[in-house]
Write an enzyme that holds these catalytic residues in place. Sequence first.
Site, PDB file in Angstrom:
ATOM      1  N   GLY A  32       0.788  -1.231   0.000  1.00 21.83           N
ATOM      2  CA  GLY A  32       0.000   0.000   0.000  1.00 21.83           C
ATOM      3  C   GLY A  32       0.812   1.269   0.000  1.00 21.83           C
TER       4      GLY A  32
ATOM      5  N   GLU B 112       1.871 -37.325   1.751  1.00 19.75           N
ATOM      6  CA  GLU B 112       1.197 -36.208   2.417  1.00 19.75           C
ATOM      7  C   GLU B 112       0.874 -36.533   3.870  1.00 19.75           C
ATOM      8  OE1 GLU B 112       1.189 -33.409   1.087  1.00 19.75           O
ATOM      9  OE2 GLU B 112       1.761 -34.038  -0.930  1.00 19.75           O
TER      10      GLU B 112
END
Length: 615
Positions: free
Chosen positions: A201, A420
Site C-alpha cells: 500500500g 502427504e
Amino acid sequence: MNRKNQINIWYILFAVMGVVLIRDLWVQNQTIEAIHYSQFEAYLDDGVIDEVTIGSSTIRGTFTNAIDGKTGFVTTPVTPDLADRLNDTGVTYSGAVENTWFTTLLSWVLPALFFVGIWVFAIRRMGGGQGMGSMMSIGKSKAKVYVESDTKVTFADVAGVDEAKTELQEVIDFLQDPKGYGSLGARMPKGILLVGPPGTGKTLLARAVAGEAGVPFYSISGSEFVEMFVGVGAARVRDLFEQARQAAPAIIFIDELDALGRARGANTMQGGNDEREQTLNQLLSELDGFDPSEGVVLLSATNRPEILDPALLRAGRFDRQVLVDRPDRAGRVQILRVHMKKIVLSPEMELDDIAALTTGFSGADLANLVNEAALLATRRRAKVVTEDDFTHAIERIVAGLEKRNRLINPRERKIVAYHEMGHALVSMALPGVDTVHKVSIIPRGIGALGYTIQRPTEDRFLMTEAELRDKIAVLMGGRAAEQLVFGHLSTGAADDLARATDIARSMVARYGMDADLGSVSYEADKSSFLGDRAPGYLERRYSEATAEAMDVAVREVLREVSQRALEILTDNRDILENAARRLLKVETLDEAALHELAHGLRGAEPVEAKVAMNE
C-alpha cells in the site's frame, strides 16, 4: 480553456472546400450531359443549341429547351471549321480563356500536403498523441496532477499501517500550516521514501496524504523519466519541480524510484554517461536546491531500496525512510474490514479467524482474497459470503487451482497419499509446529500432485534452532514415509528437499548453529531489504576448507532430522496406514478429521532432551 475543446480553423476550411466541391460535382452531374461530337453536330443541324463556349480542350453549351432533363452539354472539339458551322446555324458562341493556375498550384501543393500529413502523423505517434507541440514539449513532465476531488483517498481507506500513517501525519500538518509548523526552527524533511514489499500500500498511502492535505498531487513513475533521447529525463525533472513550486503547497510522488535512482556505475558501459545517470544527477541537484519552506514535499516509493544510489539516501535529500511492511494480525483484521465493506458477509463471519490464517499476506493479497471469496460464493449461487468461501480462497491462492481432471495411476496416487500423511503426522507429533489445516491428494497448481496446508496462527519474528529442526523434519516427513512404506524414494519430494536444504544451510552458514564452525556468519542474506548490500552470488568470504566443512554440516543436519522423522513414523506406523487409507478414500481430510485419525499419536522426544542424554 481545454485544448481538446478547441476547434482548429483549418478543419473548418477544408470542410467548407469539400462541401463546395461535392456540390459543384453533383450539380454538374444533374444538369450537364456529356455527349459525343457527332451528337453535337446533329444538335446543330436540328437547331436545339442556344449558346456555345469553346475552350482549348472542351466545348460547353446550353440547349434552347431542356433535353431529357439536361439544360447543358459538354463535348470535345474535333474539326477546325467549327466557327463556320456555328455562323451558318446562327448559334451564339465565344472563346473561354482557361486559367490553369489553380490546377498548377494543386499539382504542387497536394504532394506537399501529403508529406506534411505523414510528418504530422509521425510526430503525433512519437509525442503520445499530443499533436505538433509534442516534439517541442518532449522535455515537459508527464506527471499526472490530482487535486483533492480527484484523489478521493484518505487515511480512512488505508489500514494496517498505523506507524506509517503517524509518520506521514507530520507531512500533512506541515502542508496545511508551513509557518506554524516551523515556529520552533524545525524544517520538514525534503524527501520521504516509502519502502516495503510489493502490495503493502505504498502508492495508496501517498495518495491518502494528498487527499488528507488537500493539495495538488503530482504523480509520476520513475520509468517515465527515462527516454531514448539524452537529456530528456533531466529536463522533465526540472519541469516537474518547477510546476510543483508554482502550485505550492504541493506533493511530488515518484513511484518505483529504483527505475530512476539505481546506483550509478552499475551495468553501464565503460566511459558511458547514459540517460539514467543524467536524470539521477538532475534529481539530486533539485533535492539540494529546493527549500522545504516553499511547501513542496517529495514522496517516493520503492520495494528495492538496496539498489538505490547512496547519494540519494543521504541526509538532506531523502531524510526519512518510512517502512510500510506486511501487516500483523491486528492490521490484517483492519484491512479485511475495509475490503469487506463491498461484499455481503455471513453474520457468523469471524474476521480474526481469517486474519489468523493469512500470516504473511500483504494488503494486495488480502484484497485479492476477499475478491476470490466473493467469486466463489457467486459461483455457487449463494446469497452471502461465508467463512468456508474464504478458506477455499486461501487454498486457491496458496496451493493453486484444483485439477480434478488430471488422471493419476493408482500406484502414484498411493505414494502421494502416504507422502502427504507423512508430512501431516510428523507435524502433529512435534510441539510448536504450525497447525495442519488440510491434507489432500487432489492435484493443484502446475506440478503439485497433493498438498498439506500448514498456516501459522500467530505472527513469528524469530525461530530457535529446535524449531528450525522441527520445520525440516516436517518437510522430510513425506520422504521418510515413502522410504518406510515402499522401501524407495520418488521425485515427489524434490521441492521439500530443496526447502529443507535451504533451511539447513542457513542454520550452518548464516545463523552460526553448528558447534564445529562456531558462531560465525559466513553468508549474508542475498535478499537484504534494508541496510548494506549483500555480496554477490559469486563472492565468497571463506576458504575451501570452510566450504567443505559447511557441506558436511548441512548433510549432518539433514541426516539427523530425516532419521528423527523416520523414527516418528515408525513408532506410529499403524496410524500412518489407517490415515493413508482414509485419505485415498475421501481425497481430502480437514483439521478435525486429522485429529480424529491421529488419536493416540506418540510424539517425538524433544531435541534438547536427546542432546542432554548423549552428553
